[in-house]
Design an enzyme around this catalytic site. Structure first.
Site, mmCIF file in Angstrom:
data_model
loop_
_atom_site.group_PDB
_atom_site.id
_atom_site.type_symbol
_atom_site.label_atom_id
_atom_site.label_comp_id
_atom_site.label_asym_id
_atom_site.label_seq_id
_atom_site.Cartn_x
_atom_site.Cartn_y
_atom_site.Cartn_z
ATOM 1 N N CYS A 15 -0.028 3.996 2.562
ATOM 2 C CA CYS A 15 0.480 3.486 3.891
ATOM 3 C C CYS A 15 1.751 3.730 4.168
ATOM 4 O O CYS A 15 2.019 4.006 5.360
ATOM 5 C CB CYS A 15 -0.228 2.046 4.228
ATOM 6 N N CYS A 65 0.769 -1.201 -0.535
ATOM 7 C CA CYS A 65 0.009 -0.177 0.520
ATOM 8 C C CYS A 65 0.938 1.200 -0.098
ATOM 9 O O CYS A 65 1.515 1.644 0.756
ATOM 10 C CB CYS A 65 -0.778 -0.053 1.043
#
Length: 144
Positions: free
Chosen positions: A66, A63
């Protein structure tokens, strides 16, 4: 000889047990004060039953957002002694993802006294992140 070894091991263990009663010792897997959650039991013990509020960051290695949010949360939370950060890898903790109905990452939930008190999904502006941290750490009144 083995009895002597057992006796010598019991003494430090007894001291550790008595020390644990006097002052709680964290047995979390800690990396700079960040709890790296490995399973459901650990989540319950170290997040839900934590005396301090905990901000839980559900993330994944693949991600991209993230990779921005996780270090920022660590940077803001690690200096605080009245708030913990827990990081949950969604790939390794499907049960927690299901329990907390995480539909996208990054997802952040704030837990206080075992209850979810706030949450957000995705990258949000810095003010929202610092506001959440301030509320959870007691710097700012909730609802203010």
């Amino acid at each position: 000889m083995s009895n002597a070894i057992c006796q010598s091991l019991r003494s430090p263990i007894r001291r550790l047990v008595s020390l644990k009663r006097a002052h709680p010792i964290s047995t979390s897997i800690v990396h700079n004060e960040t709890i790296l959650v490995k399973n459901n039991d650990e989540f319950v013990n170290k997040v839900m039953n934590n005396d301090k509020p905990v901000i839980v960051n559900f993330h994944a290695e693949w991600c991209e957002p993230c990779k921005i949010l996780t270090p920022k949360l660590k940077e803001l939370i690690e200096p605080l002694n009245n708030l913990d950060l827990a990081v949950v890898d969604v790939e390794d903790n499907a049960d927690l993802v299901h329990t907390f109905e995480v539909k996208a990452v990054p997802a952040v939930i704030a837990i206080k006294n075992g209850l979810i008190v706030d949450k957000f999904i995705g990258l949000v502006d810095a003010d929202m992140i610092t506001g959440l941290i301030d509320r959870m750490s007691g710097k700012k009144k909730e609802g203010a």
